[in-house]
Design a protein around this motif. Structure first.
Motif, PDB file in Angstrom:
ATOM      1  N   LEU A  55      43.871  27.792  50.446  1.00 57.48           N
ATOM      2  CA  LEU A  55      42.972  27.313  49.399  1.00 57.48           C
ATOM      3  C   LEU A  55      43.060  25.795  49.244  1.00 57.48           C
ATOM      4  O   LEU A  55      42.285  25.197  48.511  1.00 57.48           O
ATOM      5  N   PRO A  75      41.223  31.421  54.917  1.00 58.10           N
ATOM      6  CA  PRO A  75      42.174  32.092  54.022  1.00 58.10           C
ATOM      7  C   PRO A  75      42.327  33.584  54.342  1.00 58.10           C
ATOM      8  O   PRO A  75      43.432  34.121  54.309  1.00 58.10           O
ATOM      9  N   PHE A  84      46.798  35.964  41.533  1.00 58.12           N
ATOM     10  CA  PHE A  84      46.500  34.723  40.815  1.00 58.12           C
ATOM     11  C   PHE A  84      47.046  34.759  39.394  1.00 58.12           C
ATOM     12  O   PHE A  84      47.181  35.820  38.787  1.00 58.12           O
ATOM     13  N   TYR A  90      37.313  40.625  40.044  1.00 54.80           N
ATOM     14  CA  TYR A  90      35.856  40.491  40.024  1.00 54.80           C
ATOM     15  C   TYR A  90      35.339  41.256  38.801  1.00 54.80           C
ATOM     16  O   TYR A  90      35.437  42.485  38.759  1.00 54.80           O
ATOM     17  N   HIS A  92      32.544  42.216  37.628  1.00 50.21           N
ATOM     18  CA  HIS A  92      31.413  43.152  37.661  1.00 50.21           C
ATOM     19  C   HIS A  92      31.686  44.367  38.521  1.00 50.21           C
ATOM     20  O   HIS A  92      30.822  45.211  38.691  1.00 50.21           O
ATOM     21  N   GLY A 102      38.171  43.598  49.668  1.00 47.82           N
ATOM     22  CA  GLY A 102      38.610  42.875  50.856  1.00 47.82           C
ATOM     23  C   GLY A 102      38.634  43.775  52.093  1.00 47.82           C
ATOM     24  O   GLY A 102      38.343  43.335  53.199  1.00 47.82           O
ATOM     25  N   ASN A 105      35.168  44.301  53.357  1.00 50.27           N
ATOM     26  CA  ASN A 105      34.677  43.109  54.050  1.00 50.27           C
ATOM     27  C   ASN A 105      35.150  43.037  55.494  1.00 50.27           C
ATOM     28  O   ASN A 105      34.497  42.420  56.320  1.00 50.27           O
ATOM     29  N   LYS A 153      46.037  45.394  51.054  1.00 53.40           N
ATOM     30  CA  LYS A 153      45.786  44.629  52.283  1.00 53.40           C
ATOM     31  C   LYS A 153      46.950  44.721  53.258  1.00 53.40           C
ATOM     32  O   LYS A 153      46.826  44.291  54.395  1.00 53.40           O
TER      33      LYS A 153
ATOM     34  N   ASP B 185      38.745  30.652  40.388  1.00 54.88           N
ATOM     35  CA  ASP B 185      39.731  31.479  41.102  1.00 54.88           C
ATOM     36  C   ASP B 185      39.119  32.772  41.638  1.00 54.88           C
ATOM     37  O   ASP B 185      39.636  33.355  42.582  1.00 54.88           O
ATOM     38  N   ILE B 186      37.989  33.197  41.065  1.00 60.56           N
ATOM     39  CA  ILE B 186      37.331  34.385  41.612  1.00 60.56           C
ATOM     40  C   ILE B 186      36.811  34.093  43.016  1.00 60.56           C
ATOM     41  O   ILE B 186      36.913  34.927  43.925  1.00 60.56           O
ATOM     42  N   GLU B 188      38.153  31.934  44.974  1.00 58.96           N
ATOM     43  CA  GLU B 188      39.336  31.832  45.828  1.00 58.96           C
ATOM     44  C   GLU B 188      39.816  33.225  46.243  1.00 58.96           C
ATOM     45  O   GLU B 188      40.164  33.456  47.398  1.00 58.96           O
ATOM     46  N   ALA B 189      39.795  34.146  45.275  1.00 59.23           N
ATOM     47  CA  ALA B 189      40.146  35.533  45.604  1.00 59.23           C
ATOM     48  C   ALA B 189      39.175  36.074  46.644  1.00 59.23           C
ATOM     49  O   ALA B 189      39.577  36.770  47.581  1.00 59.23           O
ATOM     50  N   ALA B 190      37.898  35.726  46.501  1.00 58.20           N
ATOM     51  CA  ALA B 190      36.897  36.199  47.453  1.00 58.20           C
ATOM     52  C   ALA B 190      37.157  35.624  48.841  1.00 58.20           C
ATOM     53  O   ALA B 190      36.978  36.307  49.851  1.00 58.20           O
ATOM     54  N   ALA B 191      37.598  34.364  48.895  1.00 59.81           N
ATOM     55  CA  ALA B 191      37.896  33.755  50.191  1.00 59.81           C
ATOM     56  C   ALA B 191      39.055  34.497  50.856  1.00 59.81           C
ATOM     57  O   ALA B 191      39.023  34.768  52.053  1.00 59.81           O
ATOM     58  N   LEU B 192      40.063  34.863  50.063  1.00 61.91           N
ATOM     59  CA  LEU B 192      41.197  35.621  50.617  1.00 61.91           C
ATOM     60  C   LEU B 192      40.781  37.032  50.980  1.00 61.91           C
ATOM     61  O   LEU B 192      41.442  37.705  51.758  1.00 61.91           O
ATOM     62  N   ASP B 193      39.663  37.497  50.393  1.00 57.41           N
ATOM     63  CA  ASP B 193      39.151  38.835  50.693  1.00 57.41           C
ATOM     64  C   ASP B 193      38.134  38.813  51.824  1.00 57.41           C
ATOM     65  O   ASP B 193      37.359  39.763  51.985  1.00 57.41           O
ATOM     66  N   ASN B 194      38.080  37.708  52.581  1.00 54.20           N
ATOM     67  CA  ASN B 194      37.170  37.615  53.727  1.00 54.20           C
ATOM     68  C   ASN B 194      35.708  37.829  53.365  1.00 54.20           C
ATOM     69  O   ASN B 194      34.962  38.431  54.132  1.00 54.20           O
ATOM     70  N   THR B 195      35.289  37.350  52.204  1.00 54.44           N
ATOM     71  CA  THR B 195      33.931  37.621  51.757  1.00 54.44           C
ATOM     72  C   THR B 195      32.928  36.709  52.453  1.00 54.44           C
ATOM     73  O   THR B 195      33.059  35.489  52.362  1.00 54.44           O
ATOM     74  N   PRO B 196      31.945  37.275  53.170  1.00 53.23           N
ATOM     75  CA  PRO B 196      30.910  36.414  53.758  1.00 53.23           C
ATOM     76  C   PRO B 196      30.042  35.795  52.658  1.00 53.23           C
ATOM     77  O   PRO B 196      29.966  36.325  51.553  1.00 53.23           O
ATOM     78  N   LYS B 199      27.505  37.889  50.719  1.00 47.37           N
ATOM     79  CA  LYS B 199      28.118  38.891  49.856  1.00 47.37           C
ATOM     80  C   LYS B 199      28.737  38.228  48.634  1.00 47.37           C
ATOM     81  O   LYS B 199      28.753  38.793  47.541  1.00 47.37           O
ATOM     82  N   HIS B 203      27.536  39.725  45.308  1.00 43.33           N
ATOM     83  CA  HIS B 203      28.566  40.495  44.599  1.00 43.33           C
ATOM     84  C   HIS B 203      29.310  39.708  43.534  1.00 43.33           C
ATOM     85  O   HIS B 203      29.944  40.284  42.672  1.00 43.33           O
ATOM     86  N   ILE B 204      29.283  38.376  43.639  1.00 40.46           N
ATOM     87  CA  ILE B 204      30.063  37.590  42.684  1.00 40.46           C
ATOM     88  C   ILE B 204      29.188  36.629  41.884  1.00 40.46           C
ATOM     89  O   ILE B 204      29.131  36.701  40.667  1.00 40.46           O
ATOM     90  N   PRO B 207      25.900  38.489  39.906  1.00 38.26           N
ATOM     91  CA  PRO B 207      26.313  39.252  38.709  1.00 38.26           C
ATOM     92  C   PRO B 207      26.858  38.349  37.613  1.00 38.26           C
ATOM     93  O   PRO B 207      26.640  38.596  36.431  1.00 38.26           O
TER      94      PRO B 207
END
Lengths: 362, 293
Positions: A55, A75, A84, A90, A92, A102, A105, A153, B185-186, B188-196, B199, B203-204, B207
Motif C-alpha cells: 500500500l 498488493p 486494518f 465492505y 454494502h 478476495g 476475485n 486467504k 482503507d476500503i 486498500e482492502a480491495a487492492a489486497l483482495d485483487n479487485t479489478p 469491480k 462493488h465498492i 454502492p
C-alpha cells in the motif's frame, strides 16, 4: 497446514517529500514467527507494514517473502493478508461476501470459497452473523470478520495494523488472548503494528522497537525489557517508565559503582563500560522498593493500584524517582521515606544513550 | 397561560416563520392559484370565465402541446443519463490531490457559472451551419455543413449537447464530495483482495455513493424537464416545433397569446409529470436501499 515463509526486509528507505520516515531499515523474520513493530506514533511502523502489504511504495531497498522479491508486485499478489485498524469491511456486502470477496476475485471455485468461509466463521465464532452487514455488528464482531477475511486467504503472512486499538479495554484484553490462541492454531507468520507495549509483550515472539525512522532494538519481549539497547527503548517499554538518575561512575569489585547527586552510592554488576562524558543510572520502579533504610526521599504522589502501590518521590538533590511498595502501603503524600535500590538489576546509559547491563548468567 | 412545552414550540415556530411566510406566499400560493387559474378561460387583461377541465381536455388534443411533451421527454432521456454518467467518470478521474486534477476540476466546473445567454451565444457560434466552428472544420475536409440547429432530427440532440456541456459541473462536484467521504482503507482492502477496477467501481464505489447518484438523477430530471432558455434563445422552438419543450409552450401560450388559463393548465401537467417522475425515482431508490439493509 500453511506454507511457511520468512520475510526479509533489506535496506528499506521511505520519505514523504523532504520528510524521511524510514531510514535504511533491515529486518528478517523466521517462518511462523510473530513479530510486533512497537513504537510511538509517527515512528514509521505503520508505513513499514503498509510497504509489506504493497500500500506504500519503497524509495529504496527490497522486501522478500519466502525467498521471492515482492516489493514490486501488486498488493494482491504478495501472499499477504491485512487486518486494518478500522476493519475496512465492505459496508454494502454481507459478512459472507466480505470474507469471500478476495477469493471470488481470483476465481476460486464456489465450493472451496464456501468451505473456507465456513471454517473461518467457525474458528472465529461469527457464524450467526454471516448474512448480516457490517453496519449491524459491534466493533468486536467487525474485528473478527476482518480477521476472518484474512484467514480465508490462507496467506503466507498476516499483517495486523493496530487491530485492538478501536476496542474498549475489556474487549481488547479478550481479543488479545484470542489473537494469541488464533496464532497457535494458524501457525503462520504474523506481523503486528502497535503502540501498546502490553500487546507487543504478550503476543510477540520478537519485538521490533522503532523510533525516529530507525529500528532501535529487535529482541524477545523479556530481552527488550531486561536489556534495553538504549535509553529510548528503556523508557518506552515498561510502565511506569524506568527511572533515570544522573550519576558519576567508578569501577568496583563486581561492577560499576554509581554515585548519585547526593553522594549516595549504588553498587551495580554492570561491566565493560566504555568512556563517556556522562552517565545515567536506569532503575525500573520494581527495583526501587520502599524500605526502613536507604536513599531518603520525599513523597510527592501516591498511586494505589491494588496489588502494588506506585510512589512518586523526589531525592534530596531534586531528582524525581518512581518506586514501588506493596499494595497495602501506608505511605502518604509529604512523607519522608527510604528507598532500597536493587543494584543487581540496575542499568547504565552513556552520553549517547547506549545501555549497559548486568552480564547474563550462563 | 401557555404550557412550557407549547411556549417552546411557539418559539421554534417563530424561527421558521419568516421563511414559511415567503414559502407560502411565493411557492404555495402561486401553485394553488395556478391550479385555480387552469380551470378558467382567462387572459392578461382580467377577463376570466370558469370552464372546468376544458383547458386540460383541449391540451390533450393539442398537437403542438403533445409535440412539446414528446420533445421534453426526448430531451430528458438524452440529457439525464449523460448528466448522471459523464460527471461520475470525470469525478472518478479528478478525485485526486494533484494540481492537474484541481485545474481540470475548475475547467469542468467553469461552464456552470455561465448564464444561459452566454452558453447559447457560444454554442450558436459553434453549431451554426453558416460559418460556425464545426462547419468550418468539416468544411476544411471537404464535407457539407451539418444542419445541427435546423434539422428537426438533430436539433434536440444539439440542445442536449449544449445542456450537458453547461450543466455537468454541479453533478461532478456532488460526486467528488461523495467520493471523498468513502474511507480510503476500503480501497486498500480491495487492492489486497485483487479487485479489478471495474469491480471496484461496481462493488465498492457505486454502492458507497448511491445516495448521491439518486440525488443527481432526481435533480437533473427536475431541472431538465424545465428546459427553456436554450431553445428559446437559439431556435425559438423551431424548426417546425421540433425543439419546443413544455415550458416554451407555456411561455408562448401565456405571454404571446395571452391565454393564461390554458398556459396554467399546461403548467399543472408539467408539475404533475415532474412530481411523478421524482416520486417514482425516490421510491425505487429507497426500496432498493431498504432491501440492501
Amino acid at each position: 497446514m500453511n506454507r511457511v515463509s520468512a520475510i526479509d526486509i533489506r535496506n528499506v528507505t521511505k520519505a514523504y517529500g523532504p520528510t524521511l520516515v524510514l531510514d535504511d531499515i533491515s529486518l528478517k523474520a523466521e517462518a511462523n514467527e510473530f513479530i510486533a513493530f512497537l513504537g510511538p506514533s509517527g515512528c514509521g511502523k505503520s508505513t513499514l507494514l503498509r510497504m509489506i502489504a504493497g500500500l506504500e511504495t519503497l524509495d529504496a531497498g527490497e522486501i522478500h517473502i519466502g525467498g521471492r522479491r515482492i516489493d514490486e508486485r501488486e498488493p494482491g499478489a504478495r501472499g499477504v493478508a491485512m487486518v486494518f485498524q478500522h476493519y475496512a469491511l465492505y459496508p454494502h456486502m454481507t459478512i459472507r461476501d466480505n470474507m469471500g470477496f478476495g477469493l471470488k476475485n481470483i476465481r476460486m471455485n464456489k465450493a472451496e470459497i464456501d468451505r473456507r468461509v465456513a471454517e473461518a466463521a467457525r474458528i472465529l465464532e461469527i457464524e450467526p452473523f454471516l448474512d448480516k452487514k457490517p453496519g449491524q455488528l459491534s466493533g468486536g464482531q467487525k474485528q473478527r470478520v476482518a480477521i476472518g477475511r484474512a484467514i480465508v486467504k490462507n496467506p503466507d503472512i498476516f499483517l495486523f495494523d493496530e487491530p485492538l486499538s478501536n476496542l474498549d479495554a475489556a474487549l481488547r484484553m479478550r481479543t488479545r488472548l484470542e489473537l494469541a490462541q488464533l496464532r497457535r492454531r494458524l501457525n503462520a507468520t504474523m506481523i503486528l503494528v502497535t503502540h501498546d507495549q502490553v500487546e507487543a509483550m504478550t503476543l510477540a515472539d520478537r519485538i521490533v522497537v522503532m523510533h525516529d525512522k530507525k529500528i532501535q532494538q529487535v529482541g524477545a519481549p523479556m530481552d527488550i525489557y531486561a536489556r534495553p539497547a538504549n535509553r529510548f527503548v528503556a523508557s518506552f517499554v515498561g510502565s511506569p517508565p524506568m527511572n533515570f538518575l544522573p550519576v558519576s561512575v567508578s569501577e568496583g569489585a563486581n561492577g560499576a559503582v554509581a554515585t548519585l547527586g547526593d553522594g549516595s552510592k549504588v553498587t551495580t554488576r554492570v561491566k565493560g563500560l566504555t568512556d563517556s562524558a556522562s552517565w545515567e543510572l536506569g532503575l525500573r520502579p520494581e527495583h526501587v522498593r520502599v524500605s526502613d533504610q536507604g536513599l531518603a526521599a520525599k513523597v510527592e504522589f501516591v498511586e494505589r493500584l491494588g496489588e502494588r502501590t506506585l510512589v512518586y518521590a523526589r531525592l534530596g538533590d531534586g531528582t524525581a524517582l518512581t518506586a514501588e511498595d506493596e499494595g497495602l502501603s501506608r505511605v502518604k503524600m509529604g512523607d519522608t521515606i527510604y528507598l532500597k535500590v536493587d543494584g543487581d538489576a540496575a542499568h547504565l546509559f552513556d552520553a549517547d544513550g547506549k545501555g549497559y547491563h548486568t552480564p547474563e548468567v550462563g | 397561560m401557555m404550557s412550557p412545552k407549547a411556549r417552546r414550540e411557539f418559539g421554534n415556530f417563530l424561527f421558521v416563520a419568516p421563511y414559511l411566510c415567503v414559502f407560502l406566499w411565493l411557492l404555495i400560493w402561486p401553485l394553488i392559484s395556478g391550479m385555480g387559474l387552469s380551470l378558467f378561460k382567462a387572459d392578461l387583461f382580467g377577463g376570466a370565465s370558469f370552464v372546468g377541465f376544458e383547458n386540460y381536455s383541449r391540451l390533450l388534443q393539442d398537437p403542438v402541446f403533445l409535440q412539446a411533451v414528446g420533445n421534453t421527454f426526448y430531451f430528458v432521456a438524452l440529457t439525464v443519463p449523460a448528466l448522471a454518467i459523464i460527471p461520475l467518470f470525470l469525478a472518478l478521474m479528478l478525485n485526486r490531490a494533484t494540481r492537474t486534477a484541481a485545474f481540470f476540476r475548475g475547467v469542468f466546473f467553469s461552464s456552470s457559472v455561465l448564464s444561459v445567454t452566454i452558453v447559447t451565444l457560444i454554442w450558436r457560434m459553434v453549431l451554426m451551419s453558416d460559418g460556425g466552428f464545426v462547419a468550418n472544420i468539416i468544411g476544411f475536409f471537404g464535407f457539407d455543413p451539418i444542419p445541427f440547429l435546423s434539422d428537426p432530427n438533430l436539433v434536440m440532440i444539439s440542445m442536449s449537447i449544449i445542456t450537458v456541456w453547461w450543466c455537468l459541473g454541479l453533478p461532478m462536484m456532488l460526486y467528488l464530495s461523495a467520493l471523498q467521504q468513502v474511507p480510503q482503507d476500503i480501497y486498500e482492502a480491495a487492492a489486497l483482495d485483487n479487485t479489478p477496477w471495474w469491480k471496484q467501481l461496481t462493488h465498492i464505489t457505486l454502492p458507497a455513493i448511491s445516495r448521491t447518484v439518486v440525488l443527481v438523477v432526481i435533480m437533473q430530471c427536475v431541472l431538465q424537464f424545465q428546459l427553456f432558455g436554450q431553445p428559446q434563445l437559439i431556435t425559438q422552438g423551431g424548426p417546425n416545433g421540433a425543439s419546443r419543450p413544455i415550458v416554451l409552450f407555456i411561455f408562448e401560450v401565456g405571454f404571446r397569446r395571452w391565454d393564461i388559463g390554458y398556459a396554467a393548465a399546461a403548467s399543472q401537467i408539467l408539475f404533475a409529470i415532474i412530481l411523478m417522475v421524482t416520486l417514482a425515482q425516490y421510491f425505487v431508490a429507497s426500496r432498493r436501499e431498504g432491501r440492501g439493509r
